[in-house]
Scaffold this motif. Structure first.
Motif, PDB file in Angstrom:
ATOM      1  N   THR A  57       0.849  -1.192   0.000  1.00 51.88           N
ATOM      2  CA  THR A  57       0.000   0.000   0.000  1.00 51.88           C
ATOM      3  C   THR A  57       0.874   1.227   0.000  1.00 51.88           C
ATOM      4  OG1 THR A  57      -1.741  -1.167   1.203  1.00 51.88           O
ATOM      5  CG2 THR A  57      -1.834   1.242   1.216  1.00 51.88           C
ATOM      6  N   PHE A  58       0.609   2.128  -0.951  1.00 51.62           N
ATOM      7  CA  PHE A  58       1.357   3.376  -1.055  1.00 51.62           C
ATOM      8  C   PHE A  58       0.436   4.523  -0.667  1.00 51.62           C
ATOM      9  CE2 PHE A  58       3.390   0.413  -3.870  1.00 51.62           C
ATOM     10  CZ  PHE A  58       4.741   0.629  -3.648  1.00 51.62           C
ATOM     11  N   THR A  59       0.917   5.416   0.270  1.00 50.19           N
ATOM     12  CA  THR A  59       0.120   6.548   0.752  1.00 50.19           C
ATOM     13  C   THR A  59       0.784   7.831   0.300  1.00 50.19           C
ATOM     14  OG1 THR A  59      -0.627   5.308   2.676  1.00 50.19           O
ATOM     15  CG2 THR A  59      -0.842   7.707   2.763  1.00 50.19           C
ATOM     16  N   ILE A  60      -0.009   8.713  -0.284  1.00 46.57           N
ATOM     17  CA  ILE A  60       0.495  10.001  -0.770  1.00 46.57           C
ATOM     18  C   ILE A  60      -0.126  11.096   0.092  1.00 46.57           C
ATOM     19  CG2 ILE A  60       0.631  11.556  -2.738  1.00 46.57           C
ATOM     20  CD1 ILE A  60       0.322   9.126  -4.544  1.00 46.57           C
ATOM     21  N   LEU A  61       0.701  11.830   0.794  1.00 47.18           N
ATOM     22  CA  LEU A  61       0.249  12.911   1.671  1.00 47.18           C
ATOM     23  C   LEU A  61       0.492  14.232   0.989  1.00 47.18           C
ATOM     24  CD1 LEU A  61       1.678  11.613   5.075  1.00 47.18           C
ATOM     25  CD2 LEU A  61      -0.656  11.401   4.220  1.00 47.18           C
ATOM     26  N   LYS A  76      -6.746  18.497   1.943  1.00 46.34           N
ATOM     27  CA  LYS A  76      -6.884  17.453   0.919  1.00 46.34           C
ATOM     28  C   LYS A  76      -6.849  16.090   1.562  1.00 46.34           C
ATOM     29  CE  LYS A  76      -5.070  19.973  -3.014  1.00 46.34           C
ATOM     30  NZ  LYS A  76      -4.068  19.962  -4.091  1.00 46.34           N
ATOM     31  N   ALA A  77      -7.546  15.221   0.935  1.00 41.52           N
ATOM     32  CA  ALA A  77      -7.653  13.856   1.465  1.00 41.52           C
ATOM     33  C   ALA A  77      -6.348  13.110   1.172  1.00 41.52           C
ATOM     34  CB  ALA A  77      -8.851  13.167   0.823  1.00 41.52           C
TER      35      ALA A  77
END
Length: 298
Positions: free
Chosen positions: A12-16, A22-23
């Protein structure tokens, strides 16, 4: 249990975002897909390295083959040059050997035809060229050229002698060659006292051919007193010959004759006791013994 296994099989890759409003974006990728993508990215690099290495090796091999080709070409050119040189030398040797064979044949012909002597005083001197070749050594071109030159000089000398012999009365004037009366003092058959016989008498039947003893010009061809039918031939400033008591004269005054040519026939004309040929050789206006000349061939 199944959930745990699925969690580990997916990444799983999370983009902040910097913006808190922003979500958060997340996306999941199967591990197998990532490995596949990595593999796809690595294959071109591996192939590139492989082909670069292969190309380098091929260039090295091509360079080696090109160098070897130049070397072989150079060797071939050297061999061709050697073959051409050998062919030239072979041709030169064949030419020189052919020339030597021709000269040898000429020498043998001249030696076979020439008498032992051209003058009563001695034999013919024909220098024989010596071969300066040591045993066991080859025959060089310089030696062959020198030998050819010496052969040519010898042949030239022989030709000069042969030319001179044409005008010296060395041939028998008739056949057979039985001499019945010699040159010099003898008992005269008519007066029975001693007299000088200025020639020789050769036995023969009426009509037997008489030959010129050498090349020359006929100075007399007629009836000549006690000599009967007579032919006189001038061969040079030195020599003349006389053929007397002939039954026939086959030449005319002023005519040129060759050695061995038929000029008349034996007879018994003039002051003669029977068929025979009276033959004289005049040297420097003095009669000499013909046997000294005609016996050169014996």
């Amino acid at each position: 249990m199944r959930r745990k296994k699925q969690r580990f099989s997916v990444l799983t890759f999370t983009i902040l975002s910097n913006d808190a409003k922003k979500a958060v974006t997340q996306f999941r990728l199967p591990k197998l897909g990532i490995f596949f993508m990595f593999f796809l990215a690595v294959i071109p690099i591996i192939l590139l390295v492989y082909f670069m290495t292969l190309s380098s090796q091929q260039q090295q091999e091509n360079h080696r083959l090109a160098t070897e080709l130049r070397h072989q070409t150079s060797k071939s050119e050297d061999l061709l040059a050697q073959v051409e040189h050998i062919e030239e030398k072979t041709s030169e040797v064949e030419q020189k050997m052919e020339e030597l064979n021709q000269l040898e044949t000429q020498m043998l012909d001249y030696i076979t035809e020439l008498p032992v002597s051209v003058e009563p005083s001695g034999g013919l001197h024909i220098p024989v060229p010596e071969m300066d070749i040591d045993e066991g050594e080859g025959f060089s071109f310089s030696q062959s050229s020198d030998l050819i030159e010496r052969y040519k000089e010898t042949i030239k000398e022989v030709e000069e002698v042969n030319e001179a012999l044409r005008y010296i009365p060395t041939a028998w004037p008739t056949v057979p060659d039985t001499i019945t009366s010699d040159f010099g003092v003898r008992s005269d058959p008519f007066h029975l006292n001693d007299a000088i016989h200025s020639g020789i008498d050769v036995r023969g039947s009426i009509g037997t051919p008489v030959y010129a003893a050498a090349d020359g010009t006929v100075t007399k061809a007629e009836y000549y007193g006690g000599y009967g039918n007579t032919i006189m031939i001038r061969h040079s400033d030195t020599y003349q010959t006389i053929y007397a008591h002939l039954s026939e004269i086959n030449v005319d005054q002023g005519e040129t004759v060759k050695k061995g040519e038929t000029i008349g026939s034996i007879g018994s004309t003039g002051r003669s006791t029977g068929p025979h040929l009276h033959y004289e050789i005049i040297k420097d206006n003095e009669p000499v013994d013909p046997k000294t000349y005609i016996n050169i061939y014996e």
